[in-house]
Motif scaffolding. Structure first.
Motif, short mmCIF file in Angstrom:
data_model
loop_
_atom_site.label_atom_id
_atom_site.label_comp_id
_atom_site.label_asym_id
_atom_site.label_seq_id
_atom_site.Cartn_x
_atom_site.Cartn_y
_atom_site.Cartn_z
N GLN A 49 6.32 -1.59 -0.09
CA GLN A 49 5.82 -0.29 -0.54
C GLN A 49 4.90 0.36 0.49
O GLN A 49 4.97 1.58 0.71
N THR A 52 7.13 1.59 3.36
CA THR A 52 7.96 2.72 2.96
C THR A 52 7.14 3.99 2.80
O THR A 52 7.47 5.06 3.34
N ARG A 53 6.02 3.88 2.08
CA ARG A 53 5.22 5.07 1.79
C ARG A 53 4.48 5.61 3.02
O ARG A 53 4.15 6.79 3.07
N SER A 54 4.23 4.73 3.96
CA SER A 54 3.57 5.19 5.19
C SER A 54 4.59 5.64 6.25
O SER A 54 4.20 5.97 7.37
N ASN A 55 5.86 5.66 5.87
CA ASN A 55 6.93 6.01 6.80
C ASN A 55 6.90 5.15 8.06
O ASN A 55 7.18 5.62 9.17
N ASP A 250 -4.84 9.22 4.46
CA ASP A 250 -3.60 9.06 3.70
C ASP A 250 -3.17 7.59 3.64
O ASP A 250 -2.71 7.10 2.60
N GLU A 251 -3.35 6.89 4.76
CA GLU A 251 -2.97 5.47 4.79
C GLU A 251 -3.88 4.64 3.89
O GLU A 251 -3.43 3.73 3.21
N ILE A 254 -2.70 5.07 0.41
CA ILE A 254 -1.48 4.29 0.17
C ILE A 254 -1.81 2.82 -0.08
O ILE A 254 -1.32 2.21 -1.04
N GLU A 257 -3.45 2.43 -3.56
CA GLU A 257 -2.48 2.64 -4.64
C GLU A 257 -1.52 1.47 -4.76
O GLU A 257 -1.25 0.97 -5.86
N VAL A 258 -0.99 1.02 -3.63
CA VAL A 258 -0.03 -0.07 -3.65
C VAL A 258 -0.71 -1.38 -4.08
O VAL A 258 -0.12 -2.18 -4.81
#
Length: 325
Positions: A49, A52-55, A250-251, A254, A257-258
């Motif tokens: 996750q 993926t979410r951090s591209n 943003d990181e 993430i 949240e994860v």
């Protein structure tokens, strides 16, 4: 002119590629459990996750089975930044935060829901915040679950059945005191060395949650499992504070949240899979006993609580009990 433009474009693309590569962050995540354990399932979820979410700007490499050290070494490694994220039993933080020993007092949490209310509420958030003093970012409290006793002598139904056992214990003073109060002979042995200690007769009993007893294959060297549920065993997931602060806003969002989702998933699976794990232990030859006089055990270990209050006061105990209602 066209050649110049092509060269300039290629140089710009290469610079952008190098910049992206430089921006990529790789995090080391460590835990002590085997790859068959739910801690590994949780770690894989977190890895997938976050990446993926951090591209792909954050990569996570997982080191299970104590590859990066025992619990104390993983805490030290995380504080030093050698490890970025670690999962260890909360009891291992009592050296840094002595009052956290209250969480592992025997029979502190009557239900998992009570434990979750405390750990996810203001009391638990306070403990996570206090970890910043030691260079750590607290991410949450997964679980090992309720500790149960195993041994090679016979079923444990009442406090008298514990007397005389050579009992392996972790570094929780409360649990050491509990087994001493029950007239066992407690010995601190790292979990990585426990299988051999049981196999060779250095100790003939131990206590762990069901998942650990299964994943570490203690059923191969232990005959009897008694569902004493004498202590709830939370894990603590922490991150090196500088590593966390080095991430972009943003990181960081993430990761937080994860981490919460990973804790929720691991707890959910821990509950859902417990009956199946017990069945697996029985199929492997263990005799499972659920006929335990919990009230007698609680009465017998009252001095352990008294000792804790004498040493640390009753402030955190009162806060935990109030929050668990």
């Amino acid at each position: 002119m066209n050649t110049f433009k092509l060269l300039a474009g290629a140089a710009a693309a290469m610079a952008m590629s190098l910049s992206a590569a430089a921006a990529e962050t790789t995090l080391k995540l460590a835990h002590a459990a085997p790859e068959t354990d739910l801690q590994q399932t949780m770690s894989l979820f977190l890895k997938e996750q976050v990446e993926t979410r951090s591209n792909g700007s954050i990569k996570v490499n997982i080191f299970p089975s104590g590859q990066l050290g025992n619990d104390a070494q993983m805490i030290d490694g995380t504080r030093a930044g050698i490890i970025d994220i670690s999962m260890v039993g909360l009891n291992n933080y009592s050296g840094l935060l002595p009052e956290t020993a209250a969480f592992t007092l025997p029979f502190m949490f009557p239900t998992r829901d009570a434990a979750y209310r405390v750990l996810d509420g203001e009391v638990g958030k306070g403990v996570l915040a206090d970890m910043a003093e030691f260079g750590l970012k607290g991410l949450g409290f997964p679980e090992n679950g309720y500790r149960n006793m195993t041994n090679n002598r016979g079923p444990i139904k009442a406090p008298a059945d514990v007397a005389g056992l050579q009992m392996r214990v972790n570094n929780s003073k409360a649990l050491n005191d509990m087994f001493a109060e029950l007239n066992a002979n407690p010995q601190q042995i790292p979990v990585a060395e426990l299988y051999t200690a049981l196999e060779t007769g250095v100790v003939d009993a131990q206590d762990h949650p069901i998942g650990v007893t299964l994943s570490f294959k203690f059923y191969e060297v232990q005959k009897y499992l008694s569902m004493t549920r004498h202590a709830y065993s939370p894990l603590a997931m922490t991150m090196n504070l500088k590593s966390f602060e080095g991430l972009s806003d943003d990181e960081q969002k993430i990761v937080l949240e994860v981490a919460k989702e990973a804790v929720d998933l691991e707890r959910k699976l821990s509950i859902e899979k417990e009956d199946g794990m017990i069945a697996d232990l029985e199929a492997a030859g263990m005799t499972v006993n659920d006929d335990v006089d919990g009230a007698a055990f609680q009465a017998a270990i009252t001095p352990v609580w008294d000792s804790f209050v004498e040493q640390h006061g009753d402030g955190l105990i009162k806060a935990i009990l109030a929050a668990s209602k």
